[in-house]
Design a protein around this motif. Sequence first.
Motif, PDB file in Angstrom:
ATOM      1  N   GLN A   1      -1.772   7.945   9.546  1.00 17.74           N
ATOM      2  CA  GLN A   1      -1.784   7.286   8.538  1.00 17.74           C
ATOM      3  C   GLN A   1      -2.296   6.898   7.983  1.00 17.74           C
ATOM      4  O   GLN A   1      -3.496   6.447   8.031  1.00 17.74           O
ATOM      5  CB  GLN A   1      -0.548   6.388   8.666  1.00 17.74           C
ATOM      6  N   ASN A   2      -3.272   6.973   5.934  1.00 16.89           N
ATOM      7  CA  ASN A   2      -3.974   6.635   5.603  1.00 16.89           C
ATOM      8  C   ASN A   2      -3.239   5.385   4.324  1.00 16.89           C
ATOM      9  O   ASN A   2      -2.418   6.309   4.394  1.00 16.89           O
ATOM     10  CB  ASN A   2      -4.329   7.751   4.756  1.00 16.89           C
ATOM     11  N   LYS A   3      -3.977   4.585   4.135  1.00 19.03           N
ATOM     12  CA  LYS A   3      -3.777   3.406   3.137  1.00 19.03           C
ATOM     13  C   LYS A   3      -4.654   3.519   2.174  1.00 19.03           C
ATOM     14  O   LYS A   3      -5.531   3.177   2.479  1.00 19.03           O
ATOM     15  CB  LYS A   3      -3.735   2.033   3.935  1.00 19.03           C
ATOM     16  N   GLU A   4      -4.063   3.417   1.047  1.00 12.03           N
ATOM     17  CA  GLU A   4      -4.523   3.285  -0.319  1.00 12.03           C
ATOM     18  C   GLU A   4      -3.687   2.202  -0.679  1.00 12.03           C
ATOM     19  O   GLU A   4      -2.540   1.684  -0.615  1.00 12.03           O
ATOM     20  CB  GLU A   4      -3.564   4.138  -1.501  1.00 12.03           C
TER      21      GLU A   4
ATOM     22  N   TYR B   1       1.034  -1.247  -0.168  1.00  7.02           N
ATOM     23  CA  TYR B   1      -0.097  -0.347   0.633  1.00  7.02           C
ATOM     24  C   TYR B   1       1.115   0.980  -0.169  1.00  7.02           C
ATOM     25  O   TYR B   1       2.089   0.689  -0.021  1.00  7.02           O
ATOM     26  CB  TYR B   1      -1.413  -0.040   1.180  1.00  7.02           C
ATOM     27  N   VAL B   2       0.288   2.101  -0.148  1.00  5.48           N
ATOM     28  CA  VAL B   2       1.017   2.981  -0.570  1.00  5.48           C
ATOM     29  C   VAL B   2       0.632   4.636   1.229  1.00  5.48           C
ATOM     30  O   VAL B   2      -0.575   4.154   1.455  1.00  5.48           O
ATOM     31  CB  VAL B   2       0.094   5.017  -0.898  1.00  5.48           C
ATOM     32  N   GLY B   3       1.474   4.225   1.950  1.00 11.25           N
ATOM     33  CA  GLY B   3       1.082   4.958   3.385  1.00 11.25           C
ATOM     34  C   GLY B   3       0.731   6.531   2.988  1.00 11.25           C
ATOM     35  O   GLY B   3       2.196   7.440   2.430  1.00 11.25           O
ATOM     36  N   ALA B   4       0.415   7.526   3.366  1.00  9.77           N
ATOM     37  CA  ALA B   4       0.173   8.641   2.964  1.00  9.77           C
ATOM     38  C   ALA B   4      -0.577   9.368   3.932  1.00  9.77           C
ATOM     39  O   ALA B   4      -2.053   9.122   4.809  1.00  9.77           O
ATOM     40  CB  ALA B   4      -1.027   8.922   2.302  1.00  9.77           C
ATOM     41  N   TRP B   5       0.476  10.202   4.963  1.00  2.53           N
ATOM     42  CA  TRP B   5      -0.098  10.199   6.235  1.00  2.53           C
ATOM     43  C   TRP B   5      -0.498  12.087   6.033  1.00  2.53           C
ATOM     44  O   TRP B   5       0.006  12.989   5.101  1.00  2.53           O
ATOM     45  CB  TRP B   5       2.115  11.155   6.529  1.00  2.53           C
TER      46      TRP B   5
END
Lengths: 259, 486, 167, 229
Positions: free
Chosen positions: C149-152, C134-138
């Motif tokens: 952290q949000n996950k895509e 996943y992409v860790g989007a902070w």
Amino acid sequence: MDFTLKIWRQKDAQSQGQFKTYQLTGIGADNSFMEMLDELNEHLIKNNEDPVHFDHDCREGICGTCSLYINGRPHGPQKAITTCQLHMRSFKDKDTITIEPWRAQTFPVIRDLVVDRSAFDRIIQSGGYISVNTGGVPDANETPITTSKANNAMDAASCIGCGACVAVCKNASAMLFVAAKISHLAQLPQGKVEAESRAESMVAQMDKEGFGLCTNTGACSVECPKEISLTHIARLNRQYYKAKQASDYIPDKEEIHEG
Amino acid sequence: MSMKFDSKTPGGPLEDKWSKHIFDIKLVNPANKRKFDIIVVGTGLAGASAAATLAELGYNIKAFCFQDSPRRAHSIAAQGGINAAKNYQNDGDSVYRLFYDTIKGGDYRSREANVYRLAEVSENIIDQCVAQGVPFAREYGGLLANRSFGGAQVSRTFYARGQTGQQLLLGAYSALSRQVANGKVQMFPRTEMLDLVVVDGHARGIIARNLITGKIVSYSAHAVVLATGGYGNVFYLSTNAMASNTTAIWRAHKKGALFANPCFTQIHPTCIPVSGDHQSKLTLMSESLRNDGRVWVPKTKGDNRIPADIPEDERDYFLERRYPSFGNLVPRDVASRNAKLVCDEGRGVGATGLAVYLDFEDAIKRIGRDTIESKYGNLFDMYKQITGENPYEKPMRIYPAVHYTMGGLWVDYNLMTSIPGCYALGEANFSDHGANRLGASALMQGLADGYFVIPYAIGDYLATRSYDMVPTDHPEFLKAEHSKNT
Amino acid sequence: MTWYPLIIRSFSKRSIQKILSINGSSTVDEIHKELGKIMWDYCGMSRTAQGLSDAREKIQAVKQQFWNDVKVLGTNDELNMSLEKAGRVADFIELGALMIEDALHRNESCGGHFREEYQTEEGEALRDDEHFAYVGAWEYQGEGNQEVQNKEQLQFENVKLSQRSYK
Amino acid sequence: MSWLTEALKSSLGRKLVMSFTGLFLILFLVGHMLGNTLLFFDDGGQAFNEYARFMTSTPIIQALSLVTYASIIIHAVYSIVITRINRRARPIQYALNKASASSPWYSRNMGILGTIVLIFLVVHFRSFWYEMRFGQLPVVNYDGSGEFKDLYSIVAESFKQWWYVLLYVVAMIGLAFHLSHGFKSAFQTLGLTHKKYTPLIEGVGLWFSIVVPTIFALIPVVMFIKSLG
């Protein structure tokens, strides 16, 4: 290594500047010239003195930002390099090094060793491009270009726009800079279409900015960090005369007035 | 940890996604484009190409850079080349292979749809650049030449000597200059973005400081495009230019833009090693050198004989040994880590022991010194200038250094960050390279985003927006000014 | 509304004045070098949970040092390259902290992110696709707060995930 | 204003004017030199005086003379204009400038060299040209050819004075350096450079700038030495 530095200090464009002398000791021979100045600035800041302002960015000789006149020569004593590529091993221990900004009416000093080279941008804006929009262009391999043409064009295109040519020219002429762009584009089939009008408009802008006239001393080419040849100036001359006698551009009064 | 964002990746087969998407997204009619103002921050490959193309379409652009001229942006320092799936060499390349190599090279941490689109438009980039007068290297027949880069088994890298980034940037800069002359781009050099202004949840402008006068000025627009590059200078020593920084994207992040995969940094294997404490930056030697140079260290620890005295069977060509099929052209992360490993084992060379050899002796024997000089002459000169050693006679010493940051602002398929109306392009976003970027792909991505993605993608957003401008004395502008500088 | 512009001036001046007024003893470059060393040593070519945890502390100290001890001369109303650099380094420090958080949470090795705890027997990066594809989007949560952290989740419909091999 | 005057006012136009006038004067030098070698003949000046009359009485030559005078004046005036523009382009000089590292001194000092040549020309014109046209020259009569103004006699008289000879020698040295930049510079300005031909132009230019002024300088020197004997 120890050095005595004579550096041009000038608060801002309006202020009167003068030289200040600094003693710097314990500089490594592997330091680059800019790192030497960094070190000087660290000392100055610690002593509550304003650091020396100088332009620099990539520090690998390609962005064209750095611009110092060092011991009477642009980019220092060595050939074919920018100031950021100059290393202290090129100097002798205990040398006195004089550092000045580029001097030209068209490159006004902003602060200390930082000058304004936006005249170059305006020259490019006046025609230093091929007028194609994005998209709708032919396949890249549709027009073959001989290696020698591509190489010559690349030689000219390698100009980094640092302004050393103007700085060293006794007339502060920008011919090498302008010629490099004109020659780069004129040698490629894609650039040929506008070659003549480009030469006309870029020379007009160059004159308008107030650069001096080229008298073919050749100093620009000798001091150019990318060793751009005078033959590009000759090509510019040819393009220009061709344009003037062949193009259908006839200035009307208003244009002349603005120009 | 909620999933509060949507990548807007279109459905359907991979190879149709982008064309279908272009058709599906909303358009702004040509007459209405001039009613929209767009701010573009940064004038490297992504920023300059975006600003130029958007201006060509009719939008009003304000472009900002902290350098004294847009031509100095750090894209200029890229040496080796730009990838494109042209298959001019007839060696089995295709859009799919470039896509696949990029996904694999990125260790499967990037979005399939984005990467496929990148590979797709890579062909247009080369056409565009040639039309602009970029003097790419040519074969004797006059057609374009290619070389190989790490992580690929085909020759798909287009180059202009060792100055590919410079030539591509000057191409984009010339397109930008043309729009400045046309009055469609207002250029603000020596101006640094300090904050993003968000009004009613939408990006509506920036606060910027004029670096000469110190004046802090607000600029209003209908959308903001950030193309401000990477943050490798967080490491102090890197191959980035001295002034490359994270301020624009970091402050956008603090305004609500998500920051994706910040820990994904690329360490480039072929840099000139650090020589002392004074050092301010590291200089990259193009990866293309690994086409002909062989990487090795002595087999035994602490062997400090000069390289010429070390016989062939006491040398460890560790990349060729461990990766026989890719050899010296393994991807950057792999090459870097292996160099670190042998140095950690105590087999590093040079005064600090933190270096490995990159040796051209065999190549010079095979194809001659003149050929080597014509291929890499300027790189060899640069090496000599910095180290004082002649690489034609002695192998180069190289060591990995921070080079590129794959992480960046999170963006959706339209390159929009999680703040509506705020876009991130090129190295400033996270989208295409996963956990590792292949060589010669940064230029490709910057130009893909700027020339061929944002011009379509931004319409989808603007088509839904009103033409009204937010006045710069709006409370949100004022608030942004108050809170800036952390 | 007419009184707003007056406020802008004073507020913006005050915020930049903060950096200018500290007048401590560390130059911007010194602080930047310290930050860089921490990042290179702990969040560089290879990373460990222990190292990253240590770096987390160290970076807070650098941040303290910056805001208490930085020395930037001159004023805002001029070309002031130290001031420019100070603003950039302040942001680098915060970003550095986030990089460390990100590296610490990603318990796998992939590409440029090499966690020593996660490697194959041959020393190659060992991914954990089950947990980390996943992409860790902070997401910023305000000054001093831990970012979220949000996950895509990454969808691979066309390529098969495999252990990267260049052998 | 026409496109032509506009073009000639541009920086490249001005250079072009310098180049054309300079090249014409170079051609003139060749002719003038060939004529003047007649002074070497030991014929009491007959050949020279015949030549002088031919030069002042043939219409086509007179027309060419007018072009020569115009070239000299335009070349000088434009050089002043150009110098003024160039001075303005750098109002503040460098404190330390190693100009010699990148260009020869004579290339940078064409103005000074040109001024030396110009001063010489004034003296030269006054002494001979003016006398030939407007002065009261003695008349000689050669067998069967009628009367000739005896220009030779004043030339011979002038070159008996050492300082006059010295002036000529110095001026010709000045001219030599002026030409060694001017010759190739004129071609460069015209855009006539090419990898293949430029070395030829430069070689010819160098020889020209040595040979022509040397011959010019030899005339007074030889005549001075003769006058001693």
